[in-house]
Motif scaffolding. Structure first.
Motif, PDB file in Angstrom:
ATOM      1  N   GLY A 184       0.781  -1.234   0.000  1.00 24.51           N
ATOM      2  CA  GLY A 184       0.000   0.000   0.000  1.00 24.51           C
ATOM      3  C   GLY A 184       0.811   1.282   0.000  1.00 24.51           C
ATOM      4  N   GLU A 185       2.140   1.149  -0.118  1.00 23.18           N
ATOM      5  CA  GLU A 185       3.005   2.326  -0.034  1.00 23.18           C
ATOM      6  C   GLU A 185       2.689   3.317  -1.164  1.00 23.18           C
ATOM      7  OE1 GLU A 185       7.680   2.696   1.212  1.00 23.18           O
ATOM      8  OE2 GLU A 185       7.153   1.339  -0.403  1.00 23.18           O
ATOM      9  N   HIS A 186       2.467   2.792  -2.347  1.00 23.99           N
ATOM     10  CA  HIS A 186       2.007   3.647  -3.454  1.00 23.99           C
ATOM     11  C   HIS A 186       0.557   3.241  -3.705  1.00 23.99           C
ATOM     12  CE1 HIS A 186       2.584   6.340  -6.850  1.00 23.99           C
ATOM     13  NE2 HIS A 186       1.894   5.481  -7.583  1.00 23.99           N
ATOM     14  N   ASN A 187      -0.360   4.087  -3.272  1.00 24.99           N
ATOM     15  CA  ASN A 187      -1.756   3.658  -3.186  1.00 24.99           C
ATOM     16  C   ASN A 187      -2.618   4.269  -4.277  1.00 24.99           C
ATOM     17  OD1 ASN A 187      -3.863   2.292  -2.012  1.00 24.99           O
ATOM     18  ND2 ASN A 187      -3.327   2.938   0.052  1.00 24.99           N
ATOM     19  N   GLY A 188      -3.907   4.077  -4.167  1.00 25.27           N
ATOM     20  CA  GLY A 188      -4.834   4.633  -5.145  1.00 25.27           C
ATOM     21  C   GLY A 188      -6.127   3.824  -5.120  1.00 25.27           C
ATOM     22  N   THR A 189      -7.247   4.503  -5.363  1.00 26.15           N
ATOM     23  CA  THR A 189      -8.547   3.826  -5.313  1.00 26.15           C
ATOM     24  C   THR A 189      -8.809   3.047  -6.589  1.00 26.15           C
ATOM     25  OG1 THR A 189      -9.302   5.727  -4.046  1.00 26.15           O
ATOM     26  CG2 THR A 189     -10.989   4.193  -4.816  1.00 26.15           C
ATOM     27  N   PHE A 190      -8.389   3.649  -7.700  1.00 30.00           N
ATOM     28  CA  PHE A 190      -8.621   2.989  -8.995  1.00 30.00           C
ATOM     29  C   PHE A 190      -7.318   2.374  -9.500  1.00 30.00           C
ATOM     30  CE2 PHE A 190     -11.900   6.381  -8.940  1.00 30.00           C
ATOM     31  CZ  PHE A 190     -13.023   5.579  -9.011  1.00 30.00           C
ATOM     32  N   ARG A 191      -6.927   1.265  -8.923  1.00 29.03           N
ATOM     33  CA  ARG A 191      -5.705   0.606  -9.380  1.00 29.03           C
ATOM     34  C   ARG A 191      -6.089  -0.679 -10.091  1.00 29.03           C
ATOM     35  NH1 ARG A 191      -1.909  -0.649  -5.067  1.00 29.03           N
ATOM     36  NH2 ARG A 191      -3.606  -0.455  -3.588  1.00 29.03           N
ATOM     37  N   GLY A 192      -6.081  -0.580 -11.382  1.00 25.95           N
ATOM     38  CA  GLY A 192      -6.645  -1.659 -12.186  1.00 25.95           C
ATOM     39  C   GLY A 192      -8.056  -1.260 -12.537  1.00 25.95           C
ATOM     40  N   ASN A 193      -8.550  -1.800 -13.614  1.00 27.83           N
ATOM     41  CA  ASN A 193      -9.878  -1.455 -14.118  1.00 27.83           C
ATOM     42  C   ASN A 193     -10.429  -2.766 -14.664  1.00 27.83           C
ATOM     43  OD1 ASN A 193     -11.984  -0.794 -15.864  1.00 27.83           O
ATOM     44  ND2 ASN A 193     -10.981   1.027 -16.696  1.00 27.83           N
ATOM     45  N   ASN A 194     -11.361  -3.337 -13.926  1.00 30.03           N
ATOM     46  CA  ASN A 194     -11.795  -4.700 -14.257  1.00 30.03           C
ATOM     47  C   ASN A 194     -12.340  -4.844 -15.673  1.00 30.03           C
ATOM     48  OD1 ASN A 194     -11.643  -6.945 -12.102  1.00 30.03           O
ATOM     49  ND2 ASN A 194     -12.053  -5.085 -10.932  1.00 30.03           N
ATOM     50  N   MET A 195     -13.063  -3.841 -16.132  1.00 29.99           N
ATOM     51  CA  MET A 195     -13.579  -3.931 -17.498  1.00 29.99           C
ATOM     52  C   MET A 195     -12.425  -3.870 -18.506  1.00 29.99           C
ATOM     53  SD  MET A 195     -17.238  -2.049 -17.298  1.00 29.99           S
ATOM     54  CE  MET A 195     -16.799  -0.798 -16.112  1.00 29.99           C
ATOM     55  N   ALA A 196     -11.393  -3.087 -18.144  1.00 30.62           N
ATOM     56  CA  ALA A 196     -10.198  -3.039 -19.002  1.00 30.62           C
ATOM     57  C   ALA A 196      -9.447  -4.372 -18.982  1.00 30.62           C
ATOM     58  CB  ALA A 196      -9.281  -1.902 -18.560  1.00 30.62           C
ATOM     59  N   PHE A 197      -9.460  -5.075 -17.836  1.00 29.70           N
ATOM     60  CA  PHE A 197      -8.811  -6.399 -17.790  1.00 29.70           C
ATOM     61  C   PHE A 197      -9.448  -7.320 -18.824  1.00 29.70           C
ATOM     62  CE2 PHE A 197      -8.156  -5.737 -12.955  1.00 29.70           C
ATOM     63  CZ  PHE A 197      -6.964  -5.089 -13.169  1.00 29.70           C
ATOM     64  N   VAL A 198     -10.781  -7.242 -18.892  1.00 27.55           N
ATOM     65  CA  VAL A 198     -11.522  -8.136 -19.792  1.00 27.55           C
ATOM     66  C   VAL A 198     -11.149  -7.858 -21.252  1.00 27.55           C
ATOM     67  CG1 VAL A 198     -13.831  -8.760 -20.622  1.00 27.55           C
ATOM     68  CG2 VAL A 198     -13.442  -8.390 -18.172  1.00 27.55           C
ATOM     69  N   THR A 199     -11.139  -6.575 -21.628  1.00 35.10           N
ATOM     70  CA  THR A 199     -10.839  -6.252 -23.025  1.00 35.10           C
ATOM     71  C   THR A 199      -9.340  -6.410 -23.319  1.00 35.10           C
ATOM     72  OG1 THR A 199     -10.741  -3.887 -22.444  1.00 35.10           O
ATOM     73  CG2 THR A 199     -12.831  -4.716 -23.322  1.00 35.10           C
ATOM     74  N   ALA A 200      -8.501  -6.132 -22.327  1.00 29.35           N
ATOM     75  CA  ALA A 200      -7.049  -6.290 -22.537  1.00 29.35           C
ATOM     76  C   ALA A 200      -6.710  -7.758 -22.753  1.00 29.35           C
ATOM     77  CB  ALA A 200      -6.280  -5.747 -21.330  1.00 29.35           C
ATOM     78  N   LYS A 201      -7.339  -8.640 -21.977  1.00 28.59           N
ATOM     79  CA  LYS A 201      -7.109 -10.083 -22.178  1.00 28.59           C
ATOM     80  C   LYS A 201      -7.614 -10.505 -23.562  1.00 28.59           C
ATOM     81  CE  LYS A 201      -9.031 -14.559 -20.833  1.00 28.59           C
ATOM     82  NZ  LYS A 201      -8.117 -15.353 -21.625  1.00 28.59           N
ATOM     83  N   ALA A 202      -8.770  -9.976 -23.943  1.00 25.57           N
ATOM     84  CA  ALA A 202      -9.318 -10.314 -25.267  1.00 25.57           C
ATOM     85  C   ALA A 202      -8.352  -9.857 -26.367  1.00 25.57           C
ATOM     86  CB  ALA A 202     -10.692  -9.667 -25.453  1.00 25.57           C
ATOM     87  N   ALA A 203      -7.744  -8.680 -26.178  1.00 20.52           N
ATOM     88  CA  ALA A 203      -6.808  -8.158 -27.177  1.00 20.52           C
ATOM     89  C   ALA A 203      -5.577  -9.057 -27.284  1.00 20.52           C
ATOM     90  CB  ALA A 203      -6.381  -6.736 -26.808  1.00 20.52           C
ATOM     91  N   ILE A 204      -5.077  -9.506 -26.136  1.00 18.64           N
ATOM     92  CA  ILE A 204      -3.893 -10.377 -26.145  1.00 18.64           C
ATOM     93  C   ILE A 204      -4.230 -11.707 -26.818  1.00 18.64           C
ATOM     94  CG2 ILE A 204      -2.320 -11.700 -24.674  1.00 18.64           C
ATOM     95  CD1 ILE A 204      -2.515  -9.280 -22.679  1.00 18.64           C
ATOM     96  N   ASP A 205      -5.368 -12.302 -26.416  1.00 16.00           N
ATOM     97  CA  ASP A 205      -5.762 -13.589 -27.001  1.00 16.00           C
ATOM     98  C   ASP A 205      -5.964 -13.477 -28.512  1.00 16.00           C
ATOM     99  OD1 ASP A 205      -5.672 -14.773 -24.553  1.00 16.00           O
ATOM    100  OD2 ASP A 205      -7.839 -14.689 -24.181  1.00 16.00           O
ATOM    101  N   HIS A 206      -6.644 -12.408 -28.918  1.00 16.71           N
ATOM    102  CA  HIS A 206      -7.018 -12.280 -30.324  1.00 16.71           C
ATOM    103  C   HIS A 206      -5.845 -11.900 -31.226  1.00 16.71           C
ATOM    104  CE1 HIS A 206     -10.154 -12.004 -33.369  1.00 16.71           C
ATOM    105  NE2 HIS A 206      -9.555 -10.919 -33.835  1.00 16.71           N
ATOM    106  N   PHE A 207      -4.977 -11.012 -30.737  1.00 15.79           N
ATOM    107  CA  PHE A 207      -3.940 -10.461 -31.623  1.00 15.79           C
ATOM    108  C   PHE A 207      -2.515 -10.936 -31.325  1.00 15.79           C
ATOM    109  CE2 PHE A 207      -7.299  -7.245 -32.211  1.00 15.79           C
ATOM    110  CZ  PHE A 207      -7.338  -7.214 -33.598  1.00 15.79           C
ATOM    111  N   TRP A 208      -2.285 -11.450 -30.133  1.00 14.36           N
ATOM    112  CA  TRP A 208      -0.894 -11.720 -29.755  1.00 14.36           C
ATOM    113  C   TRP A 208      -0.632 -13.178 -29.399  1.00 14.36           C
ATOM    114  CZ3 TRP A 208       2.244  -7.985 -31.191  1.00 14.36           C
ATOM    115  CH2 TRP A 208       1.713  -6.683 -31.329  1.00 14.36           C
ATOM    116  N   SER A 209      -1.514 -14.073 -29.860  1.00 14.10           N
ATOM    117  CA  SER A 209      -1.267 -15.496 -29.587  1.00 14.10           C
ATOM    118  C   SER A 209      -0.170 -16.034 -30.508  1.00 14.10           C
ATOM    119  CB  SER A 209      -2.554 -16.302 -29.759  1.00 14.10           C
ATOM    120  OG  SER A 209      -3.448 -15.997 -28.702  1.00 14.10           O
ATOM    121  N   ASP A 210       0.025 -15.398 -31.657  1.00 18.27           N
ATOM    122  CA  ASP A 210       1.167 -15.726 -32.530  1.00 18.27           C
ATOM    123  C   ASP A 210       1.641 -14.428 -33.192  1.00 18.27           C
ATOM    124  OD1 ASP A 210      -0.463 -15.129 -34.737  1.00 18.27           O
ATOM    125  OD2 ASP A 210      -1.200 -17.189 -34.845  1.00 18.27           O
TER     126      ASP A 210
END
Ligand SMILES: *Cc1c(COP(=O)(O)O)cnc(C)c1O
Length: 440
Positions: free
Chosen positions: A288-314
């Motif tokens: 918690g030394e470097h803190n923040g309320t919005f650390r990570g964005n769950n909806m962004a996790f979903v789309t970021a994972k989709a982007a990796i799966d779709h475009f960066w699997s090869d």
């Protein structure tokens, strides 16, 4: 719409260059309220490498929302976060032999830069950080100290300390390796440059005018850092996520930074999201030394994972970006040769390129003329002198050609008219003010 003039602050910027009310977007296209279509070569200032509303990401996001997935941004463990971390580790880090841990910071690029600089200072116990001429790292005070642009720096209202500026690659002209200067001042205990905690660098400077560092320069920079036990931070917020033709912009240079900042296109959907990557030994944060309320964005996790799966699997997508990058290089070189009269110059690499039009007035006229033809494209650089091609990486060849054709036509028109224009400084100044006041 009057409401924007009425109560939205004067601080608005991009809206001034494109004074329309947009209400729909798909792929490389934006639409305004009147149903006009615009080809988007700005792509949310580099946040939409995969285009607007990518259908695959949209489906995943809708599914997540419909299933009442967690939407807040507190740093709890969520399934979405775990799946993103797994995808990033398996498909991005491991194939590249990169061993990094990931810190979730506040959701904008400058938050990641602040965290990176703070970490470097805490680990080394040193205050100074080396940043480069024309670098852009964000506008919160710590990042702003590392940012070169005087327009942004001027608004700080306090002294911007703890950063020493060094000349970026090419700043002193061709044939001068500016890392030799860095090496010299770091080796000389009387140089007056305090031993730094870190060096922060963009491999291709985006806001600073699409200045691409050579791979050799980057390698030399890494060598100097290693020799003096200074941490190397690559700010890959704009150049990363495939923009230059590889996932990380530093891959072809063969360097391995100690710390990497990422944001902009990381979520793939324009959703705010930023992270810092660093070698596990550097993970000396206390909880918690470097803190923040919005650390990570769950909806962004979903789309970021989709982007990796779709475009960066090869490497199919990377190869496509490289091929389109080569096409852009070829087209821009020919445009510069035809109309540039030895003054214009192509810059950058991959799908991160620009045309240096010598001054901001000419570049501004070109982008305004392009906008009249339905192309959204912006300028960058100290004097906004570089027309910046930042189209979505997923753009089809036809749209890519069309966009470049529009710019070519705009350059042709502007250069033809240029002879008629008085070389009067007041006149140019008035144009600059007009640009700020959003006259198209
Ligand atoms: C845009 C940018 C930032 C700052 O990101 P924000 O989200 O605007 O705070 C930092 N570094 C680089 C290289 C950028 O392009």
């Amino acid at each position: 719409m009057k409401i924007f003039e009425e109560i939205e602050s004067e601080v608005q910027s991009y809206a001034r260059s494109f004074p329309r009310v947009f209400n729909k977007a798909q792929g490389e296209y934006l639409y305004d309220e009147e149903g006009n279509q615009y080809l988007d070569f700005l792509a949310g200032a580099g946040t939409l490498n995969y285009g607007h509303n990518h259908p695959v990401f949209k489906e995943k996001l809708l599914e997540y929302v419909c299933n009442d997935g967690i939407t807040h941004g507190l740093d709890l463990h969520t399934k979405a976060k775990g799946e993103f971390l797994e995808a990033f580790n398996e498909k991005i880090l491991k194939p590249r032999n990169l061993n990094y841990v990931m810190q979730f910071t506040g959701p904008t690029g400058t938050n990641a830069v602040e965290a990176a600089m703070k970490l470097a200072r805490n680990i080394t116990g040193r205050e100074n950080i080396i940043a480069f001429t024309n670098g852009f790292h964000g506008v919160s005070l710590g990042s702003l100290a590392a940012t070169g642009n005087s327009h942004h720096r001027g608004a700080a209202g306090v002294s911007l300390s703890g950063v020493t500026r060094m000349p970026f690659d090419g700043y002193m002209g061709e044939g001068i390796d500016t890392t030799q200067y860095l090496e010299k001042v770091l080796s000389d205990s009387s140089s007056g440059v305090d031993k730094p905690a870190a060096v922060i660098v963009e491999t291709v400077q985006g806001e600073g005018g699409i200045n691409a560092a050579s791979f050799e320069w980057l390698k030399n920079l890494e060598t100097v850092c290693k020799k003096h036990e200074v941490l190397l931070i690559v700010d890959d917020i704009q150049a990363g996520c495939g923009r230059t033709g590889t996932y990380f912009s530093f891959e072809p240079a063969g360097i391995s930074p100690d710390i990497v900042t990422m944001s902009k296109s990381l979520s793939g959907y324009g959703l705010p999201f930023a992270v810092v990557l660093f070698r596990p030994e550097l993970d000396q944060w206390r909880p918690g030394e470097h803190n923040g309320t919005f650390r990570g964005n769950n909806m962004a996790f979903v789309t970021a994972k989709a982007a990796i799966d779709h475009f960066w699997s090869d490497d199919t997508f990377a190869k496509q970006v490289q091929a389109k990058g080569a096409y852009i290089t070829e087209r821009l070189a020919s445009i510069v040769e035809k109309y540039g009269e030895g003054n214009f110059e192509v810059r950058g690499r991959g799908m991160f390129q620009g045309i240096n039009c010598v001054n901001g007035d000419i570049a501004g006229k070109i982008t305004r003329a392009a906008f009249k033809q339905g192309l959204i494209i912006e300028t960058s650089g100290a004097d906004d002198q570089v027309v910046k091609f930042l189209c979505p990486l997923i753009i089809n060849e036809e749209s890519l050609k069309k966009g470049i054709d529009i710019v070519e036509q705009a350059i042709k028109e502007v250069c033809a008219k240029e002879d008629e224009i008085p070389e009067d400084q007041d006149y140019f100044d008035s144009l600059r003010i007009n640009k700020l006041k959003a006259v198209v």
